[in-house]
Write an enzyme that holds these catalytic residues in place. Structure first.
Site, PDB file in Angstrom:
ATOM      1  N   GLU A 143       0.855 -25.840   8.499  1.00  0.00           N
ATOM      2  CA  GLU A 143       2.316 -25.824   8.359  1.00  0.00           C
ATOM      3  C   GLU A 143       2.854 -27.209   8.011  1.00  0.00           C
ATOM      4  OE1 GLU A 143       3.589 -23.040   8.013  1.00  0.00           O
ATOM      5  OE2 GLU A 143       1.876 -21.944   8.820  1.00  0.00           O
ATOM      6  N   HIS A 146       2.826 -27.871   4.399  1.00  0.00           N
ATOM      7  CA  HIS A 146       3.943 -27.272   3.648  1.00  0.00           C
ATOM      8  C   HIS A 146       5.115 -28.260   3.539  1.00  0.00           C
ATOM      9  CE1 HIS A 146       2.848 -23.175   2.685  1.00  0.00           C
ATOM     10  NE2 HIS A 146       2.435 -22.941   3.913  1.00  0.00           N
TER      11      HIS A 146
HETATM   12 NI    NI Z   1       1.209 -21.349   4.495  1.00  0.00          NI
END
Ligand code: NI
Length: 185
Positions: A143, A146
């Protein structure tokens, strides 16, 4: 409210997200929407750029109140990480298959450290520093990537990237269906 998930090919997934300020408007709604969206899609993590919001915020956890990551204090079915920083990595490295809600019907083996220390702000913008290992360390690193505009496809060998290209092109062209709403199609 469930929001559509941004699919591979949209520029926001490949851009670094902006820091969240304490004055950020609509933060509780965004966090709740992200938990709703993650639960509906059956995900174990979701970053704000995946719901088309370019902010440094992600959530982790499973959409179940019996999940060990359910946070009794916040009542969110998982954890909220705002403005996270990975302060240290350690332990061993391990390779595991990862999926991504923005890359439907695709998995990639990604090498990552097994231990991390993270500084982050919670949903009330209070700062914490915490260590994670194993499964949680992997989800958090995925995450966190990202927020830097990095996808699992950026973390695999060149020859494997090449073999995935037709599938990636199909996702970008709206030719891959998921059992949750994708953006822009
Ligand atoms: Ni992802």
């Amino acid at each position: 409210m469930i929001r559509p998930i941004v699919a591979y090919g949209q520029p926001i997934l490949q851009q670094a997200a902006a820091p969240v300020s304490p004055e950020q408007e609509g933060l509780p709604e965004l966090i709740q929407d992200m938990f709703d969206t993650m639960a509906a899609a059956g995900g174990i993590g979701l970053a704000a750029p995946q719901v088309n919001v370019g902010l440094r915020l992600f959530i982790t956890g499973k959409p179940s109140h019996t999940d060990p990551f359910f946070d009794k204090e916040t009542r969110y079915p998982g954890k909220v990480f705002i403005n996270p920083e990975i302060r240290a990595t350690g332990g061993l490295f391990s390779t595991q298959l990862e999926g991504c809600l923005s890359l439907p019907h695709m998995q990639a083996s990604v090498l990552r450290p097994t231990h991390i220390r993270v500084r982050y702000q919670d949903h009330l913008m209070e700062t914490h520093e915490e260590s994670f290992s194993g499964y949680m360390a992997r989800v958090i690193q995925h995450e966190f990537d990202h927020l830097e505009g990095v996808l699992i496809t950026d973390r695999i060998h060149k020859h494997r990237q090449k073999s995935l290209r037709p599938h990636l092109r199909a996702i970008a062209n709206g030719k891959v269906e998921a059992d949750y709403a994708l953006m822009p199609h």
